[in-house]
Motif scaffolding. Structure first.
Motif, PDB file in Angstrom:
ATOM      1  N   ALA A  78       0.852  -1.190   0.000  1.00  0.00           N
ATOM      2  CA  ALA A  78       0.000   0.000   0.000  1.00  0.00           C
ATOM      3  C   ALA A  78       0.885   1.237   0.000  1.00  0.00           C
ATOM      4  O   ALA A  78       2.068   1.181   0.343  1.00  0.00           O
ATOM      5  N   GLY A  79       0.293   2.360  -0.403  1.00  0.00           N
ATOM      6  CA  GLY A  79       0.996   3.634  -0.352  1.00  0.00           C
ATOM      7  C   GLY A  79       1.514   4.086  -1.703  1.00  0.00           C
ATOM      8  O   GLY A  79       1.424   3.362  -2.704  1.00  0.00           O
ATOM      9  N   SER A  80       2.034   5.302  -1.742  1.00  0.00           N
ATOM     10  CA  SER A  80       2.573   5.874  -2.970  1.00  0.00           C
ATOM     11  C   SER A  80       3.948   6.469  -2.715  1.00  0.00           C
ATOM     12  O   SER A  80       4.288   6.838  -1.587  1.00  0.00           O
ATOM     13  N   LEU A  81       4.749   6.556  -3.812  1.00  0.00           N
ATOM     14  CA  LEU A  81       6.107   7.102  -3.760  1.00  0.00           C
ATOM     15  C   LEU A  81       6.241   8.116  -4.894  1.00  0.00           C
ATOM     16  O   LEU A  81       6.696   7.793  -5.993  1.00  0.00           O
ATOM     17  N   GLU A  82       5.799   9.341  -4.666  1.00  0.00           N
ATOM     18  CA  GLU A  82       5.780  10.360  -5.710  1.00  0.00           C
ATOM     19  C   GLU A  82       7.160  11.005  -5.847  1.00  0.00           C
ATOM     20  O   GLU A  82       7.675  11.608  -4.903  1.00  0.00           O
ATOM     21  N   PHE A  83       7.738  10.886  -7.052  1.00  0.00           N
ATOM     22  CA  PHE A  83       9.090  11.394  -7.311  1.00  0.00           C
ATOM     23  C   PHE A  83       9.046  12.420  -8.424  1.00  0.00           C
ATOM     24  O   PHE A  83       8.482  12.168  -9.505  1.00  0.00           O
ATOM     25  N   ALA A  84       9.637  13.598  -8.163  1.00  0.00           N
ATOM     26  CA  ALA A  84       9.691  14.672  -9.165  1.00  0.00           C
ATOM     27  C   ALA A  84      10.964  14.509  -9.992  1.00  0.00           C
ATOM     28  O   ALA A  84      12.072  14.737  -9.499  1.00  0.00           O
ATOM     29  N   ARG A  85      10.826  14.132 -11.247  1.00  0.00           N
ATOM     30  CA  ARG A  85      11.967  13.911 -12.122  1.00  0.00           C
ATOM     31  C   ARG A  85      12.554  15.247 -12.590  1.00  0.00           C
ATOM     32  O   ARG A  85      11.937  16.311 -12.458  1.00  0.00           O
ATOM     33  N   GLY A  86      13.747  15.179 -13.160  1.00  0.00           N
ATOM     34  CA  GLY A  86      14.404  16.386 -13.631  1.00  0.00           C
ATOM     35  C   GLY A  86      13.625  17.093 -14.712  1.00  0.00           C
ATOM     36  O   GLY A  86      13.724  18.309 -14.884  1.00  0.00           O
ATOM     37  N   SER A  87      12.810  16.349 -15.474  1.00  0.00           N
ATOM     38  CA  SER A  87      11.993  16.929 -16.543  1.00  0.00           C
ATOM     39  C   SER A  87      10.782  17.686 -16.018  1.00  0.00           C
ATOM     40  O   SER A  87      10.089  18.355 -16.777  1.00  0.00           O
TER      41      SER A  87
END
Length: 619
Positions: A78-87
């Motif tokens: 369960a859960g989320s792993l939101e990652f902001a990419r360089g783009s």
């Protein structure tokens, strides 16, 4: 424990936002949750430190972000792993496709693993391993990739970087291997750096440099850092915010100064109380037990009194020299020698602890291995309780090794991955004919009790334990034949502060009960101060200062000893030292040409038993 306070809302787009993470593992006993409900976020240019006991879920959380947990039998339930990419794109790593993750790992997210030997490929050179990511993610080839690899080695202060590129992991010390792993993680200048115990194997001076390097790259590149450590002094010096974990849950979160100065949870308070602090042993004549979580009682554990007021030596080392050949040319002739241990002399009394401290590559581990003849010395004398160790035949050496055991630096490398822990701890008992049948099982179970491991772990394999738990298995195995001398090579460096306190107290208790002697090899100056009767400081293979613990720590006379003590991080965020990784001197080389004239070591006695190396003509 009460629920953690809700984190303050941050402005701007976080580089990583973990929400409601739950990670499960399928075991023979059913589904087990390694992480239950973890949430946090990290802003650009911010360092979040995650602390907690061994097995609390720190490493599981970090491995989940890279989806490496799936290769170890776990799954994100369960859960989320939101990652902001360089783009600018924000993706949920928990649901990302495998090819997307391959483009992110080692490129936009770098990771420094806890155990360097297991994260380096033993059959590839350092150059091959450093340039693989550069070729894949940055498109560098040939001399460009090699040049960047050389630059990375210089950044992490590897001596003789050109030579290191051609070497293999087994040819480097533990501290050097750890710096290689750090260089690999930093190679592509990631947006998020996950550092899982990145300075565990490093001495205090190199640790200060690496922390400075990470901090500088963070500031220059806006990199976010997820820093997992058991060293609360490092937390105090590095963290912007702190997450405290216990048994898979976050129990407290907040700014670093709030956590240190006004902790709310009982567990956090106990964790901070267990931190060894440099200077705590001032005016105390003998080693003392360390604080343990939830235990305010302390039993005196002084060394046993010597008969007739005289301390008997158990181990005497005289003029020990160990060198390693450097091969070169088509015929692989010896063109130089590494002077790993050079003219080292000391004695260790029965029931006492002598600590060897110094920088990575100074010869500490080689000295310990030479004493046990795991490495053959070139010259010198080693006397152990009547044994002339260097002259023993193979059969006699086997008998002598019942009296001398070693706890190695890397527990995963020293344990057999294919054998159950019961069989591995029982092996010395079987080899020396000390127990069999039900008695053998009972003695191993008792050893597990002594090192605070549940008996249910007897049937497990090494990969099923955390790094700290594996180290306790290694200690139990060393204790099995009831030795007189234990060479402990960074034996508690992989342990969090509470487990470290338990293990060190155990060692001191065994010393008091059984009269054990310890040659304690460590880079943690606060731990060395706590457990030692005598201290020897090594630099470039030589002992530069040796004497009673109080004399060396309270009145250091050699410039190198003073520099070591000055580099120790302070467990107080209000007393942060400025991070400047470029202010340190380059490491000298221990390599000398064949036949080079070597000056013998001579010492000035500045106080009774306190010796300081006289300046060498070549220095």
């Amino acid at each position: 424990m009460t629920a953690p306070t809700t984190p303050q809302t941050s402005h701007g787009q976080p580089i990583i936002k973990v929400s409601g993470l739950r990670v499960e593992f399928q075991t023979d006993d059913g589904m087990v949750a390694g992480v239950k409900d973890v949430s946090f976020e990290i802003q650009p240019g911010e360092t979040l430190c995650v602390v907690g006991e061994s097995g609390s879920g720190k490493s599981v959380t970090s491995l989940s972000i890279l989806r490496l947990i799936e290769f170890g039998g776990g799954r994100i339930a369960a859960g989320s792993l939101e990652f902001a990419r360089g783009s600018g794109e924000v993706i949920d790593l928990a649901k990302a496709e495998p090819d997307v993750m391959q483009g992110i790992r080692g490129n936009e997210i770098g990771m420094i693993f806890q155990e360097p030997m297991t994260s380096l490929n033993p059959v590839f050179t350092i150059e091959r391993q450093l340039t693989d990511g550069l070729k894949r993610h940055r498109g560098l080839t040939g001399e460009d990739a090699r040049g960047r690899a050389l630059e990375l080695l210089k950044e992490v202060r590897i001596p003789e970087p050109e030579r290191r590129l051609t070497q293999y992991p087994h040819e480097l010390s533990g501290g050097m291997r750890q710096r290689i792993v750090i260089a690999m993680a930093m190679a592509c200048r990631p947006r998020l750096l996950i550092a899982d115990e990145p300075t565990t194997a490093l001495d205090v001076t190199i640790q200060a440099e690496i922390l400075g390097l990470i901090d500088r790259l963070k500031r220059e590149n806006g990199m976010a850092v997820l820093f997992i450590t058991h060293d609360m002094a490092v937390v105090a010096q590095m963290a912007d915010r702190v997450v405290v974990m216990y048994r898979g849950d976050v129990v407290e979160e907040g700014p670093v100064r709030q956590i240190f100065e006004h902790p709310r949870e009982t567990y956090t308070k106990a964790l901070l109380a267990a931190v060894p602090k440099l200077g705590e042993m001032r005016d105390k004549p003998a080693p003392e037990p360390m604080r343990i979580l939830g235990d305010e009682t302390e039993r005196a554990m002084a060394s046993p009194p010597a008969e007739g007021g005289r301390i008997e030596p158990l181990l005497t080392v005289k003029n020990l020299t160990t060198r390693f050949p450097v091969k070169g040319g088509l015929l692989r002739r010896t063109v130089a020698n590494v002077h790993a241990v050079e003219d080292v002399s000391f004695s260790l009394a029965k029931g006492q602890t002598l600590s060897l401290v110094g920088e990575s590559g100074c010869g500490k581990s080689t000295c310990g291995r030479s004493i046990l003849r795991l490495v053959e010395a070139n010259s010198g004398e080693i006397q152990l309780d009547g044994w002339d160790v260097r002259s023993l035949s193979r059969l006699d050496l086997r008998h002598a090794r019942r009296d001398m055991q070693m706890v190695f630096q890397d527990p995963f490398a020293s344990l057999n991955p294919y054998r159950r822990l019961l069989d591995q701890v029982a092996e010395p008992l079987v080899n020396f004919g000390l127990a069999s049948g039900s008695e053998l099982h009972d003695r191993v179970a008792h050893l597990f009790d002594r090192v605070e491991l549940p008996r249910s772990f007897l049937r497990r394999f090494p990969h099923e334990l955390s790094g700290g738990q594996r180290q306790r298995v290694a200690i139990a195995r060393a204790l099995a034949p009831s030795p007189k001398l234990i060479v402990a090579d960074e034996s508690v460096s992989a342990l969090d502060v509470s487990v470290q306190a338990q293990v060190l107290n155990l060692l001191m208790e065994l010393q008091a009960d059984l009269g054990l002697s310890f040659l304690f090899i460590s880079h943690d100056m606060a731990v060395v101060e706590r457990v030692s009767h005598n201290v020897a400081v090594m630099y470039l293979g030589r002992i530069v200062e040796i004497g009673p613990r109080a004399a060396v720590f309270e009145n250091p006379r050699h410039a190198y000893t003073r520099s070591l003590l000055e580099a120790v991080p302070i467990a107080d965020p209000a007393r942060r030292r400025p991070h400047d990784d470029r202010s340190f001197r380059p490491l000298s080389s221990p390599i000398f040409p064949v036949g080079a004239a070597v000056e013998p070591s001579s010492y000035d006695e500045v106080a009774p038993g306190h010796l300081v190396l006289r300046p060498l003509a070549a220095a």
